[in-house]
Design a protein around this motif. Sequence first.
Motif, PDB file in Angstrom:
ATOM      1  N   ILE A  33     -22.895  34.620  35.988  1.00 56.20           N
ATOM      2  CA  ILE A  33     -23.226  34.894  34.585  1.00 56.20           C
ATOM      3  C   ILE A  33     -24.729  35.087  34.399  1.00 56.20           C
ATOM      4  O   ILE A  33     -25.176  35.889  33.576  1.00 56.20           O
ATOM      5  N   PHE A  34     -25.512  34.390  35.193  1.00 49.93           N
ATOM      6  CA  PHE A  34     -26.962  34.377  35.006  1.00 49.93           C
ATOM      7  C   PHE A  34     -27.634  35.693  35.392  1.00 49.93           C
ATOM      8  O   PHE A  34     -28.770  35.948  34.990  1.00 49.93           O
ATOM      9  N   SER A  35     -26.963  36.517  36.170  1.00 52.99           N
ATOM     10  CA  SER A  35     -27.575  37.788  36.585  1.00 52.99           C
ATOM     11  C   SER A  35     -27.186  38.947  35.676  1.00 52.99           C
ATOM     12  O   SER A  35     -27.690  40.059  35.841  1.00 52.99           O
ATOM     13  N   GLU A  36     -26.301  38.675  34.717  1.00 56.66           N
ATOM     14  CA  GLU A  36     -25.902  39.730  33.783  1.00 56.66           C
ATOM     15  C   GLU A  36     -27.047  40.042  32.832  1.00 56.66           C
ATOM     16  O   GLU A  36     -27.815  39.151  32.448  1.00 56.66           O
ATOM     17  N   GLY A  37     -27.136  41.290  32.411  1.00 56.86           N
ATOM     18  CA  GLY A  37     -28.283  41.809  31.685  1.00 56.86           C
ATOM     19  C   GLY A  37     -28.873  40.929  30.605  1.00 56.86           C
ATOM     20  O   GLY A  37     -30.002  40.422  30.728  1.00 56.86           O
ATOM     21  N   GLN A  38     -28.136  40.698  29.529  1.00 58.35           N
ATOM     22  CA  GLN A  38     -28.696  39.939  28.412  1.00 58.35           C
ATOM     23  C   GLN A  38     -28.929  38.479  28.782  1.00 58.35           C
ATOM     24  O   GLN A  38     -29.924  37.878  28.374  1.00 58.35           O
ATOM     25  N   ASN A  39     -28.014  37.919  29.555  1.00 59.42           N
ATOM     26  CA  ASN A  39     -28.178  36.527  29.983  1.00 59.42           C
ATOM     27  C   ASN A  39     -29.417  36.362  30.853  1.00 59.42           C
ATOM     28  O   ASN A  39     -30.165  35.381  30.719  1.00 59.42           O
ATOM     29  N   PHE A  40     -29.637  37.330  31.759  1.00 62.45           N
ATOM     30  CA  PHE A  40     -30.801  37.231  32.634  1.00 62.45           C
ATOM     31  C   PHE A  40     -32.099  37.301  31.835  1.00 62.45           C
ATOM     32  O   PHE A  40     -33.067  36.599  32.148  1.00 62.45           O
ATOM     33  N   GLN A  41     -32.128  38.127  30.799  1.00 68.92           N
ATOM     34  CA  GLN A  41     -33.329  38.214  29.973  1.00 68.92           C
ATOM     35  C   GLN A  41     -33.637  36.880  29.284  1.00 68.92           C
ATOM     36  O   GLN A  41     -34.802  36.557  29.043  1.00 68.92           O
ATOM     37  N   CYS A  42     -32.588  36.118  29.008  1.00 69.46           N
ATOM     38  CA  CYS A  42     -32.775  34.818  28.346  1.00 69.46           C
ATOM     39  C   CYS A  42     -33.308  33.760  29.306  1.00 69.46           C
ATOM     40  O   CYS A  42     -34.038  32.848  28.900  1.00 69.46           O
ATOM     41  N   ILE A  62     -24.781  28.227  31.055  1.00 69.75           N
ATOM     42  CA  ILE A  62     -24.210  29.284  30.224  1.00 69.75           C
ATOM     43  C   ILE A  62     -22.704  29.288  30.466  1.00 69.75           C
ATOM     44  O   ILE A  62     -22.250  29.449  31.607  1.00 69.75           O
ATOM     45  N   GLN A  63     -21.962  29.080  29.402  1.00 70.54           N
ATOM     46  CA  GLN A  63     -20.497  29.044  29.455  1.00 70.54           C
ATOM     47  C   GLN A  63     -20.031  28.034  30.513  1.00 70.54           C
ATOM     48  O   GLN A  63     -20.339  26.857  30.421  1.00 70.54           O
ATOM     49  N   ASN A  64     -19.335  28.487  31.531  1.00 69.99           N
ATOM     50  CA  ASN A  64     -18.756  27.555  32.512  1.00 69.99           C
ATOM     51  C   ASN A  64     -19.565  27.454  33.802  1.00 69.99           C
ATOM     52  O   ASN A  64     -19.071  26.939  34.806  1.00 69.99           O
ATOM     53  N   GLN A  65     -20.811  27.948  33.789  1.00 70.34           N
ATOM     54  CA  GLN A  65     -21.635  27.901  34.994  1.00 70.34           C
ATOM     55  C   GLN A  65     -22.966  27.204  34.706  1.00 70.34           C
ATOM     56  O   GLN A  65     -23.517  27.320  33.608  1.00 70.34           O
ATOM     57  N   LYS A  66     -23.462  26.511  35.701  1.00 67.63           N
ATOM     58  CA  LYS A  66     -24.736  25.794  35.588  1.00 67.63           C
ATOM     59  C   LYS A  66     -25.646  26.235  36.734  1.00 67.63           C
ATOM     60  O   LYS A  66     -25.202  26.312  37.889  1.00 67.63           O
ATOM     61  N   LEU A  67     -26.902  26.506  36.404  1.00 69.57           N
ATOM     62  CA  LEU A  67     -27.880  26.945  37.402  1.00 69.57           C
ATOM     63  C   LEU A  67     -28.903  25.836  37.634  1.00 69.57           C
ATOM     64  O   LEU A  67     -29.436  25.275  36.675  1.00 69.57           O
TER      65      LEU A  67
END
Length: 399
Positions: A33-42, A62-67
């Motif tokens: 999820i973290f590499s997707e366009g809008q999410n990555f910008q955040c 973000i949602q069901n994933q943690k970085l």
Amino acid sequence: MTNDNLPVLYAIQYSEFDINRGAFVYHETARTIFSEGQNFQCVCNFLCPEPNLIDKLIVLTIQNQKLIGCPVIIYDQEKYKNNRNEFRFNACFVIPSQADALKYEVAVRKLAKYLRTLEVDSCFLTNDALKREHLKPALNEIVRQINKSGEECSVKMYTSVIVNLKLLERRAEPPTVASSDVPMFCNNIDLSELEQMDQMTQRVIASIDGLRHVNKIAQDTDTELDLVKAAMQNLIYHNVIKLVPIFSYKNRYIVTPKLQELYTNTPLQKELVFFVGRSGAKDCVSFYECFRMICAFDHGSLVKDVVNKMKANNIDEKKLVQYCVLKGYLRRVRDYRISIDDSTYIGNNASGPTNGISNGNDQAKSKIQTTLRDLCDGTNDSDSLACLGYGKYNINDRS
């Protein structure tokens, strides 16, 4: 696995910072999820952040994933003169959102340290050929091995560099340590580990003999009681010690169903015999003698009664009882005092003057009476009262 369906580690995301492109994902072992366009910008400002967040643990969800990441900056005016004299990167673990981030912290920091060392020594991360040939397959293999074993990996990353990572074992919070608890070692301590401990913990460890309670250890080491309790909790958490009740010949114990395990396990029997032998005894201890003595604790027998009954001069009954409580073969039967008549518990130590003439100690005695009456409310056992000074506890008293 974090549960029946989710992997331990979704992916490893490796990011860098470029003065023209900004922060970007160089390699991701699997799409997240973290590499997707809008999410990555955040989140990009946290992947390769400003110096105030360097070497800090970064946790984003973000949602069901943690970085989880640990950003690194390497400064070198010559090597990175075309990139503001610095090189920024971050190797992040992407895990299920409900997983405990602390379990992964050590592995994330260790991987960052490996990569930093490789870059400083061999320009491993700034050489595109080396990254393509070694970094990508190594990160893929780390994810594969951790998911397969559930906790660790050992992967060759470059020439003779082997990356060994292990997730922390998730342990329960240690119990509250009471002043009357007695610490006992449950594992051997490596001398190298002992040298790394702080001086207070080393003093505390030196005073642990399986008989002295926490309050006594604090007195003997001239250390504040709260600090000793904190050290004990830390040792419990790292599975170095366990807590057992104070030993006394007036204590009552009863056997537990776990005794069956001892009866059928030869290595446990040998360990018991080795531990409970009396120092200087002429005769060797047999498991039969030890087992008979343990079984004599039926219906909450007193230690002194069992010792008088068995007359096993080659067995150290203190060691036997404490060892069996530690292993769960015996259980202490505790008594809790309830104040019905003050004189029942106070006795001569706090009795008032009988001749009607005050001797100047009436106020102090009244305070003792009030305090003891408050303590005898059914929540404090005899061990707790003894540690507070109400009663004498002599482990050698068989009367």
